[in-house]
Design a protein around this motif. Structure first.
Motif, short mmCIF file in Angstrom:
data_model
loop_
_atom_site.label_atom_id
_atom_site.label_comp_id
_atom_site.label_asym_id
_atom_site.label_seq_id
_atom_site.Cartn_x
_atom_site.Cartn_y
_atom_site.Cartn_z
N PRO A 137 51.49 -5.90 15.60
CA PRO A 137 51.19 -7.23 15.00
C PRO A 137 52.55 -7.90 14.17
CG PRO A 137 49.12 -5.92 14.88
CD PRO A 137 50.19 -5.02 15.13
N ALA A 138 53.20 -6.97 13.73
CA ALA A 138 54.04 -7.49 12.66
C ALA A 138 55.46 -7.54 13.49
CB ALA A 138 54.25 -6.37 11.73
N VAL A 139 55.55 -7.22 14.90
CA VAL A 139 56.72 -7.44 15.73
C VAL A 139 57.01 -9.18 15.71
CG1 VAL A 139 57.94 -7.35 18.04
CG2 VAL A 139 56.57 -5.51 16.89
N GLY A 140 58.02 -9.56 15.34
CA GLY A 140 58.42 -10.86 15.70
C GLY A 140 59.15 -11.34 16.98
N ASN A 141 59.32 -12.57 17.13
CA ASN A 141 60.09 -12.98 18.60
C ASN A 141 61.33 -13.68 18.15
OD1 ASN A 141 59.08 -15.47 17.48
ND2 ASN A 141 58.24 -15.98 19.40
N ASP A 142 62.31 -13.35 17.23
CA ASP A 142 63.41 -13.97 16.73
C ASP A 142 64.60 -13.29 17.66
OD1 ASP A 142 65.10 -15.43 15.68
OD2 ASP A 142 65.47 -14.30 13.60
N TYR B 47 59.29 -8.10 21.67
CA TYR B 47 59.74 -6.94 22.38
C TYR B 47 59.03 -5.84 21.85
CZ TYR B 47 64.03 -9.91 23.72
OH TYR B 47 65.07 -10.57 24.12
N LEU B 48 58.52 -4.96 22.91
CA LEU B 48 57.74 -3.89 22.31
C LEU B 48 58.65 -2.93 21.41
CD1 LEU B 48 55.02 -2.17 22.51
CD2 LEU B 48 56.00 -1.38 24.58
N PRO B 49 60.12 -2.58 22.11
CA PRO B 49 60.65 -1.29 21.15
C PRO B 49 60.78 -1.77 19.94
CG PRO B 49 61.75 -2.11 23.51
CD PRO B 49 60.44 -3.20 23.33
N ASP B 50 60.73 -3.17 19.53
CA ASP B 50 60.74 -3.68 18.31
C ASP B 50 60.01 -2.93 17.11
OD1 ASP B 50 63.04 -4.95 18.72
OD2 ASP B 50 62.07 -7.02 18.71
N VAL B 51 58.75 -2.32 17.61
CA VAL B 51 57.72 -1.78 16.77
C VAL B 51 58.23 -0.54 16.21
CG1 VAL B 51 56.67 -0.18 18.62
CG2 VAL B 51 55.12 -1.43 16.76
N LEU B 52 59.54 0.24 16.76
CA LEU B 52 59.75 1.29 16.41
C LEU B 52 60.76 1.12 15.01
CD1 LEU B 52 60.84 2.83 19.78
CD2 LEU B 52 58.52 3.37 18.41
N PRO B 53 61.45 0.43 14.79
CA PRO B 53 62.36 0.30 13.49
C PRO B 53 61.34 -0.10 12.47
CG PRO B 53 63.59 -0.95 15.31
CD PRO B 53 62.11 -0.41 16.03
N LEU B 54 60.24 -0.95 13.05
CA LEU B 54 59.15 -1.37 11.65
C LEU B 54 58.47 0.03 11.33
CD1 LEU B 54 57.46 -4.43 13.19
CD2 LEU B 54 59.37 -4.19 11.35
N ALA B 55 58.23 0.95 12.08
CA ALA B 55 57.56 2.31 11.79
C ALA B 55 58.55 3.22 11.05
CB ALA B 55 57.02 2.96 13.02
N MET B 56 59.94 3.08 11.47
CA MET B 56 60.79 3.98 10.91
C MET B 56 61.19 3.56 9.43
SD MET B 56 63.36 4.86 14.13
CE MET B 56 64.09 3.34 14.46
N ALA B 57 61.06 2.17 9.21
CA ALA B 57 61.32 1.67 8.03
C ALA B 57 60.45 2.17 6.90
CB ALA B 57 61.55 0.09 8.11
N ASP C 266 51.82 6.88 18.19
CA ASP C 266 50.58 7.24 17.88
C ASP C 266 49.93 5.73 17.76
OD1 ASP C 266 50.90 9.72 17.48
OD2 ASP C 266 51.44 9.43 15.22
N ALA C 267 48.38 5.95 18.24
CA ALA C 267 47.37 4.74 18.22
C ALA C 267 47.46 4.24 16.91
CB ALA C 267 46.15 5.18 18.48
N ALA C 268 47.27 4.93 15.80
CA ALA C 268 47.30 4.13 14.56
C ALA C 268 48.51 3.36 14.21
CB ALA C 268 47.01 5.37 13.54
N LEU C 269 49.67 4.02 14.49
CA LEU C 269 50.99 3.30 14.24
C LEU C 269 51.03 2.18 14.99
CD1 LEU C 269 53.63 6.12 13.51
CD2 LEU C 269 52.11 5.08 11.95
N LEU C 270 50.75 2.02 16.30
CA LEU C 270 50.80 0.94 17.04
C LEU C 270 50.02 -0.16 16.71
CD1 LEU C 270 51.87 0.02 19.76
CD2 LEU C 270 49.95 0.89 21.03
N ARG C 271 48.90 0.11 16.17
CA ARG C 271 47.72 -0.91 15.78
C ARG C 271 48.44 -1.39 14.49
NH1 ARG C 271 42.47 -1.14 17.66
NH2 ARG C 271 42.07 -1.90 15.70
#
Ligand code: UD1
Ligand code: MG
Length: 457
Positions: free
Chosen positions: A180-185, A192-202, A171-176
Motif C-alpha cells: 500500500p505504500a508504493v507510489g506512482n511517481d 509498479y509492483l517491483p517497487d515494493v522490494l526497495p521499501l522492504a529492503m530499507a 512473504d505475505a506479511a511483507l506484501l500486505r
C-alpha cells in the motif's frame, strides 16, 4: 510454507491491437493464461488468484475453474495496483505470495520453485536484447537495489542486460505491509509492483534475485511479434522433447503441436504436420507431410500419407490413410484397413483389411472385414431430415460409382454392380444391379450432321 499465487491478467495489452484480452491470445492452441494456470497448479498453492480487468468476463468464461479466485481490477493503474486488489484474498499467515504474469506463458517449473524457496526474491534473466523490460539495478558491490522500468531508465540503466521477468516471491506479511505504500511517481504514473522490494529492503528485509539460465522461458508477450516468438519457442521446446523421446522429425522447425502428442517407438513425422488436441501415434507409425491430426489415434505401423486430415478418428494397426483423406469424428479403422485419396469418412467403422481407396464418401456406416468399396461410391446417409445407417457385411464388394441409399444393409458376400443406385437391402451372396440397361443404337448420327455430310467431321 504455504503458497498463494497471484496471476496478473488485467492489462489491456494495447500493443496487441486486438479486441480480445491479451491473455486469451493462444500459444500452442491454448490461451496464454492457461499455460500460466498450469504452472500455478503444479506448485500446489493454497489459493490461486487471477486479477482481471480488460475483457475480464471473457477471460473468466474461457478459463472457468473451481480452484481460481477471480479478482477485479477496474482501472489498470499498474502491476502494483493489480496485486493490491488481491490483498483481501491474502492472509497475514499465508506464508509466501508468488506473483506470475498472465503474459509470460513459457515459464518452466524449476526456476519458479527455486525462487519460492529463496525467500523474498525476484526472478531475473540476462537478455541479448533487453528492450522493453524493467532493468535490474545493483550497487557497486553487486547487491540488488531495485527495478527501473525502461521508460524511467537513464541511458546507463538501459544498457543493463539483466531484466525483471516479472516473477516475484514475497512473504505475505511483507506484501500486505509494504504494497500500500508504493507510489506512482514515474513516467507512466503507474503503481509498479517491483517497487515494493526497495521499501522492504530499507527496513532491513533481505531480497534475493535468481537469474534464470534460460532466457527463452521468460519471454513476456506485449505484441504480436513477441506472440509469434513465444509460439516458435514453445514449438522448439516441444520438438526437442519429442526428438529426445525417440521420435524422428523430418524437420523439428516444421511441426506444430497444439495439444498433447504421445508417441511409441520409431515414429516418423514429416514436415508441415499440425497436431491438435490429444493425439497418439503407435510404434512405427508414420505421418506424411502436411497432415493435420486432431484428437486422433494412429496404430502400430500405420501410415498416414501426405495432406490428410484426421479429426476424432481411430486408426488401427497396419493401416494406410491418404494421401488427401479426410477422416471425420467417429471414424474407426480396424487393423490393415485402407482409406485412399479423396475419401471422406464420418461415424464410420471400416473393418479389418477393408478398402475404400478412391473418391468416396462413407458416413454413418459399418463395414465388416474384407469389404471393397469401389471408386466414387457414396453413402446417401441424409434424406434432408434424418441421418440413416448403412451396413456392409464381411466380404461385400461395391462396384465403382455406386449410390448406397440409407438405411441399407448389404449382407455378407453381397455384390453391387458398378454404377448402381441401391435402395433396397441386398441379401447374402446376392448381386444387385441398380441401373438402366445399356442399349446400343445402330446407324446413330450426331445431331446437326446432314446426310450429305456423311463421313465428315
Ligand atoms: C512488466 C514489469 C517489467 C518486466 C516485464 C516482464 C512492472 C512495472 N513492470 O512490464 O519490469 O520486465 O513486466 O514481462 O511490473 N497488469 C495488470 N494490471 C495493470 C497492469 C498490468 O493486471 O494495471 C498485468 C498485465 O495484464 C500483464 C502483467 O501485469 O499480464 C504485466 O503488465 P505489462 O503492462 O505487460 O507490463 P510490462 O510493461 O511488460
Ligand atoms: Mg508485459
Amino acid at each position: 510454507m504455504s503458497l498463494t499465487v497471484v496471476i496478473l491478467a488485467a492489462g489491456r495489452g494495447k500493443r496487441m491491437r486486438s479486441s480480445r484480452a491479451k491473455v486469451l491470445h493462444p500459444v500452442a492452441g491454448r490461451p496464454m493464461l492457461a499455460h500460466v494456470l498450469d504452472l500455478a497448479r503444479r506448485l500446489d498453492p493454497v489459493r490461486i488468484c487471477v486479477v482481471v480487468g480488460h475483457g475480464g468476463d471473457a477471460v473468466r468464461e474461457a478459463l472457468a475453474a473451481d480452484d481460481v479466485v477471480w479478482v477485479e481490477q477496474r482501472e489498470q493503474l499498474g502491476t502494483g495496483h493489480a496485486v493490491l486488489q488481491s490483498l483481501p484474498q491474502v492472509r497475514e499467515d499465508d506464508g509466501r505470495v508468488l506473483v506470475l504474469y498472465g503474459d509470460v506463458p513459457l515459464l518452466p517449473e524449476a526456476p519458479v520453485r527455486e525462487l519460492v524457496a529463496a525467500g523474498n526474491a525476484l526472478l531475473t534473466a540476462r537478455l541479448p536484447d533487453p528492450a522493453g523490460y524493467g532493468r535490474i539495478c545493483r550497487d557497486a558491490a553487486g547487491a540488488f537495489t531495485g527495478v527501473v522500468e525502461e521508460r524511467d531508465a537513464t541511458d546507463a540503466q538501459r544498457a543493463l542486460d539483466e531484466i525483471n521477468t516479472g516473477v516475484l516471491a514475497i512473504d505475505a506479511a511483507l506484501l500486505r505491509h509494504y504494497l500500500p505504500a508504493v507510489g506512482n511517481d514515474n513516467a507512466q504514473g503507474e503503481y509498479y509492483l517491483p517497487d515494493v522490494l526497495p521499501l522492504a529492503m530499507a527496513d532491513g528485509h533481505r531480497v534475493h534475485t535468481v537469474c534464470t539460465e534460460d532466457p527463452g522461458a521468460v519471454l513476456g508477450i506485449n505484441d504480436r511479434l513477441q506472440l509469434a516468438s513465444a509460439e516458435r519457442e514453445f514449438q522448439r521446446r516441444s520438438a526437442e522433447a519429442l526428438l529426445r523421446g525417440g521420435v524422428t522429425l523430418a524437420d523439428p522447425a516444421r511441426l506444430d503441436v497444439r495439444g498433447s502428442l504421445q508417441c511409441g517407438e520409431d515414429v516418423f513425422i514429416d514436415v508441415g504436420v499440425v497436431i491438435e488436441g490429444a493425439v497418439t501415434l503407435g510404434d512405427g507409425a508414420r505421418v506424411g507431410a502436411h497432415c493435420v491430426l486432431r484428437d486422433a489415434t494412429v496404430g502400430e505401423g500405420s501410415e498416414v500419407h501426405p495432406f490428410s486430415h484426421l479429426d476424432g478418428a481411430t486408426v488401427g494397426a497396419g493401416c494406410s490413410v491418404g494421401p488427401y483423406a479426410r477422416l471425420r469424428p467417429g471414424t474407426v479403422l480396424a487393423n490393415r484397413a485402407r482409406v485412399g485419396n479423396f475419401v471422406e469418412t464420418k461415424k464410420a467403422t471400416i473393418g479389418t483389411g477393408s478398402k475404400v481407396n478412391h473418391l468416396s464418401y462413407v458416413g454413418d456406416a459399418t463395414l465388416g472385414a474384407g469389404v471393397n468399396v469401389g471408386a466414387g461410391t457414396i453413402t446417401c446417409n441424409y434424406d434432408g431430415v434424418a441421418k440413416h445407417h448403412t451396413t456392409l457385411g464381411d466380404g461385400v464388394f461395391i462396384g465403382s460409382n455406386s449410390t448406397l441409399v440409407a438405411p441399407l444393409d448389404v449382407d455378407e458376400g453381397g455384390f453391387v454392380a458398378a454404377g448402381s443406385t441401391v435402395t433396397r437391402d441386398v441379401g447374402r451372396d446376392q448381386l444387385a444391379v441398380g441401373r438402366g440397361r445399356q442399349r446400343n443404337i445402330d446407324g446413330w448420327r450426331r445431331p446437326g450432321t446432314a446426310a450429305d455430310e456423311k463421313g465428315g467431321h
